[in-house]
Write an enzyme that holds these catalytic residues in place. Structure first.
Site, PDB file in Angstrom:
ATOM      1  N   CYS A 216       0.852  -1.254   0.237  1.00 16.96           N
ATOM      2  CA  CYS A 216       0.022  -0.182  -0.421  1.00 16.96           C
ATOM      3  C   CYS A 216       0.916   1.559  -0.370  1.00 16.96           C
ATOM      4  O   CYS A 216       1.611   1.258   0.348  1.00 16.96           O
ATOM      5  CB  CYS A 216      -1.345  -0.250   1.154  1.00 16.96           C
ATOM      6  SG  CYS A 216      -2.029   1.472   1.322  1.00 16.96           S
TER       7      CYS A 216
ATOM      8  N   ARG B 251     -20.096 -13.210   1.220  1.00 14.56           N
ATOM      9  CA  ARG B 251     -18.827 -12.644   0.532  1.00 14.56           C
ATOM     10  C   ARG B 251     -17.213 -13.685   1.024  1.00 14.56           C
ATOM     11  O   ARG B 251     -17.479 -14.737   2.476  1.00 14.56           O
ATOM     12  CB  ARG B 251     -18.471 -11.706   1.975  1.00 14.56           C
ATOM     13  CG  ARG B 251     -19.510 -10.557   1.040  1.00 14.56           C
ATOM     14  CD  ARG B 251     -18.979  -8.956   1.994  1.00 14.56           C
ATOM     15  NE  ARG B 251     -20.373  -8.388   1.576  1.00 14.56           N
ATOM     16  CZ  ARG B 251     -21.317  -8.206   1.863  1.00 14.56           C
ATOM     17  NH1 ARG B 251     -21.578  -9.416   2.357  1.00 14.56           N
ATOM     18  NH2 ARG B 251     -22.242  -6.874   0.933  1.00 14.56           N
TER      19      ARG B 251
ATOM     20  N   CYS C 140     -14.193 -15.595   6.581  1.00 13.61           N
ATOM     21  CA  CYS C 140     -14.577 -14.730   7.742  1.00 13.61           C
ATOM     22  C   CYS C 140     -13.898 -14.032   7.619  1.00 13.61           C
ATOM     23  O   CYS C 140     -12.164 -13.929   8.052  1.00 13.61           O
ATOM     24  CB  CYS C 140     -15.299 -14.691   8.368  1.00 13.61           C
ATOM     25  SG  CYS C 140     -15.766 -14.177   9.565  1.00 13.61           S
TER      26      CYS C 140
ATOM     27  N   LYS D 105     -19.526   5.194  -4.316  1.00 12.69           N
ATOM     28  CA  LYS D 105     -18.917   4.761  -3.186  1.00 12.69           C
ATOM     29  C   LYS D 105     -17.673   4.924  -2.280  1.00 12.69           C
ATOM     30  O   LYS D 105     -16.835   5.210  -3.036  1.00 12.69           O
ATOM     31  CB  LYS D 105     -19.615   2.995  -2.638  1.00 12.69           C
ATOM     32  CG  LYS D 105     -20.971   2.932  -3.524  1.00 12.69           C
ATOM     33  CD  LYS D 105     -20.788   1.465  -3.322  1.00 12.69           C
ATOM     34  CE  LYS D 105     -22.202   0.826  -3.557  1.00 12.69           C
ATOM     35  NZ  LYS D 105     -22.392  -0.809  -3.244  1.00 12.69           N
TER      36      LYS D 105
ATOM     37  N   ASP E  52       5.157  15.131  23.174  1.00 17.94           N
ATOM     38  CA  ASP E  52       4.600  13.040  23.022  1.00 17.94           C
ATOM     39  C   ASP E  52       5.610  13.032  21.253  1.00 17.94           C
ATOM     40  O   ASP E  52       6.573  12.000  21.452  1.00 17.94           O
ATOM     41  CB  ASP E  52       3.838  13.227  22.685  1.00 17.94           C
ATOM     42  CG  ASP E  52       3.583  11.559  22.142  1.00 17.94           C
ATOM     43  OD1 ASP E  52       3.688  10.720  23.000  1.00 17.94           O
ATOM     44  OD2 ASP E  52       3.023  11.563  21.042  1.00 17.94           O
TER      45      ASP E  52
ATOM     46  N   GLY F  77      -4.182  -4.735   0.562  1.00 23.67           N
ATOM     47  CA  GLY F  77      -3.654  -3.187   0.411  1.00 23.67           C
ATOM     48  C   GLY F  77      -4.204  -2.193  -0.769  1.00 23.67           C
ATOM     49  O   GLY F  77      -5.137  -2.055  -0.837  1.00 23.67           O
TER      50      GLY F  77
ATOM     51  N   THR G  94     -11.741  -1.661  -4.849  1.00 26.81           N
ATOM     52  CA  THR G  94     -11.507  -0.361  -3.289  1.00 26.81           C
ATOM     53  C   THR G  94     -10.199  -0.289  -3.958  1.00 26.81           C
ATOM     54  O   THR G  94      -9.002  -0.728  -3.317  1.00 26.81           O
ATOM     55  CB  THR G  94     -12.259  -1.248  -2.460  1.00 26.81           C
ATOM     56  OG1 THR G  94     -13.608  -2.194  -2.417  1.00 26.81           O
ATOM     57  CG2 THR G  94     -12.046  -0.655  -1.170  1.00 26.81           C
TER      58      THR G  94
END
Length: 651
Positions: A42, A279, A291, A177, A621, A89, A116
């Protein structure tokens, strides 16, 4: 390689009608939707998904080739799969993605071919992808604020994603979407902006409940439920309409009348859709996952490369589907009707723990401490009954009794020796301030610790600076105008403390009778970093990321959460929050300025101060791994306008 074709037609004819038994699990769910991961890589590092340094990648030789992907996809489509989605990815960084789409599009029986993507490469590739046969697009976007986008994904690219969204609408994808993972404290304040995004564009903005996987180091407190999101949106658009949906749909869809687009909610946690799940997933290295939440996988790659026949592969797939659990890989065994009670008990447990910490470490009296914290009052007054909470939480929630017993005189006798706690009456509180400080001897009789003396430094009233916490008028207060050329006169002491009642208990100021007015406040802070840390910040070489960008977002978020952090502050709508950070070479420091604006009945001094403080703490931090010799100083109110006390300018 091609699978042998002998007997293929007879085999699929035998098992394909009315729907393949091999893709039907023991609960009767028919799986006609296949998600194929094209790569593990990615080009972003989203905080809820992947560590900043990335993950260990599978060797290329162990990943599915393009031909193996097509072979497996052909097998699933012949068994009844009608929709394939390409994922990662990030699928669009795979060089042969257009060729893969083109070959998948030729499969007879495939109705939907989707992708996606994070959208970074979408605008450049989408025309070729559409020509190859792509007909559906999902784009991940968790914020509409460019700086926050960079903070969440740890990379630049917001404008490329927006360009990809507009390109998809131009090319006729309908709807486009947009997937938004909603996270408390990060982007739940942008819900209305995302809904407004659908006004003039044919988008389906899908709000996804945050799912706390083991590896992302987050927890349930980050989750914003579907019902909470829906309530927030309906307050702005009460006319919101619910749309019909398919039985296997994961989304609950709604639409604002006259808007081009719509919104949806993916309720994977609060109202799971396992009962209608259709799915299956194939990972980039060829493992079949039945799953998303399950760890059980079957390597189709190994069987394929070892020469398995079509019938062998279908038998292997059917066995894996047959083992699929009823819901979330069997992880959640709490009955549906009990889940809401579990969430309530967890929430109240956290409130009680916070209450205990506040109770024992607050400098106020016990009564004032409990009254000053709405969380404590809510936790103690609204505990679920034993029937509601169940025996699992009894040992946590029984804190109510000891907390109640430790209030009042009983607490003073057990907690302190030699004298009472801090003043509890109005006169004692005023006397404490007038004397310029006091010492309190404190000892916990239940422990073996020695007595400790807590020195409380309080400046005399005639030297008190501006009380930025109080938002109420004090008689005799005077401020000079910003153009007077003289130092501001320090306000005289109030005749009473505005945040306490006659008995000395903490109370919230009633601003109901005040007129609305435009109010602004500016606050500042300085973080002294030292030469080494300063140089790394200036060169943007700190491992945790862009210090200035992250601190800016933290300051803005802090301003919006002030009423949750400071117990007696009002929850007010902010019209504008701005946080700026400047590098001071001479002092090796970061100078922080925050400004807040609103129109209302109370000021925004505390919001500005909280923003500056949170930005400063974030700088600390992110730099503490370089050095701990960091000093935060000069946290102060610089100016304010509006309100009955008039304007203030620090010179």
């Amino acid at each position: 390689q091609e699978l042998p074709s002998s007997g293929k037609g007879h085999f699929f004819l035998k098992h394909a009608a009315p729907f393949s038994a091999f893709l039907t699990d023991s609960f009767g769910r028919q799986h006609n939707y296949l998600r194929i991961s094209l790569t593990e890589k990615c080009n972003l590092r989203c905080q809820y998904c992947m560590p900043e340094e990335g993950v260990q990648l599978t060797p290329k030789s162990e990943l599915l080739t393009a031909q193996e992907i097509i072979t497996l996809a052909k097998l699933f489509v012949k068994e009844g799969v009608e929709k394939i989605r390409l994922t990662g990815g990030e699928p669009l960084i795979r060089p042969d993605v257009v060729d893969i789409v083109g070959q998948l599009n030729k499969l007879e029986g495939l109705k939907t071919l989707a992708v996606t993507t994070n959208g970074i490469n979408l605008a450049r590739l989408l025309p070729r992808l559409k020509e190859a046969g792509l007909n559906a697009v999902n784009i991940s976007l968790d914020t509409l604020v460019p700086a926050k986008f960079e903070f969440i994904v740890r990379r630049k690219g917001f404008h490329k994603v927006m360009e990809g969204i507009h390109k998809a609408t131009e090319l006729g994808f309908h709807p486009v979407k947009v997937n938004c993972v909603v996270m408390r404290g990060f982007n739940e304040d942008e819900l209305l902006d995302f809904v407004d995004f659908t006004k003039d564009l044919p988008l389906d903005v899908r709000f996804i409940e945050y799912m706390p996987f083991d590896g992302n180091k987050w927890n349930f407190k980050k989750m914003v439920s579907y019902k909470e999101m829906l309530d927030t949106i309906k307050q702005r658009w009460p006319e919101l309409e619910k749309l019909p949906c398919e039985a296997s749909s994961t989304a609950k869809s709604y639409k604002v009348p006259h808007f081009q687009g719509q919104i949806s909610f993916i309720t994977s946690m609060s109202e799971h859709f396992c009962g209608s799940c259709n799915r299956l997933r194939i990972t980039a290295d060829g493992n079949l996952k039945v799953c998303l939440f399950g760890n059980s996988e079957v390597s189709l790659r190994d069987h394929l490369r070892s020469g398995a026949t079509e019938e062998d592969l279908v038998q292997i797939i059917g066995a894996a589907v047959g083992r699929k659990k009823k819901q979330h890989a069997g992880m959640f065994v709490v009955p549906e009707k009990e889940r809401h009670r579990v969430f309530i008990c967890y929430r109240l447990t956290f409130q009680l723990i916070r209450c205990v910490i506040i109770f024992f470490f607050s400098p106020l009296s016990p009564e004032a401490t409990l009254m000053s914290s709405p969380q404590c009052q809510d936790a103690l007054q609204n505990l679920p009954s034993s029937k509601q909470r169940g025996h699992t939480f009894n040992h946590w929630l029984n804190l109510k009794a000891p907390l109640s017993k430790l209030t009042g005189k009983d607490f003073k006798k057990k907690k302190l020796t030699g004298q009472a706690t801090l003043p509890v009456s109005h006169l004692e509180l005023q006397r404490h301030v007038m004397t310029g400080g006091s010492s309190v001897s404190q000892k916990d009789l239940s422990s073996g610790f020695d007595t400790k003396c807590l020195k409380m430094e309080t400046p005399p009233v005639d030297r008190v600076s501006v009380d930025s916490h109080s938002k109420e008028t004090s008689p005799g207060s005077e401020f000079c105008s910003s153009d007077s050329g003289s130092c501001p006169k320090v306000p005289r002491a109030s005749a009473s403390l505005t945040h306490t009642d006659e008995e000395g208990r903490a109370t919230m100021v009633d601003v109901g009778g005040k007129p609305d007015s435009r109010r602004t406040a500016v606050a500042g802070a300085v973080v002294l970093l030292g030469e080494k840390a300063f140089g790394m910040v200036r060169q943007n070489q700190v491992k945790k990321g862009d210090v200035l960008a992250v601190a800016q977002i933290a300051g803005i978020q802090g301003a919006k959460l002030t009423s949750q952090l400071i117990p007696l502050c009002h929850n007010i709508p902010l019209h504008h929050v701005e946080v700026s950070l400047r590098l001071d070479e001479a002092r090796h420091a970061v100078e922080i300025r925050s400004s807040c604006q609103t129109s209302g009945r109370t000021g925004v001094e505390m919001e500005a101060l909280t923003a500056a403080s949170l930005a400063a703490l974030t700088v600390y931090d992110m730099c503490k791994a370089v050095t701990h010799d960091i000093v935060i100083e000069e946290v102060k109110l610089l100016s304010k306008t509006g309100g009955q006390r008039g304007d203030f300018l620090r010179v």
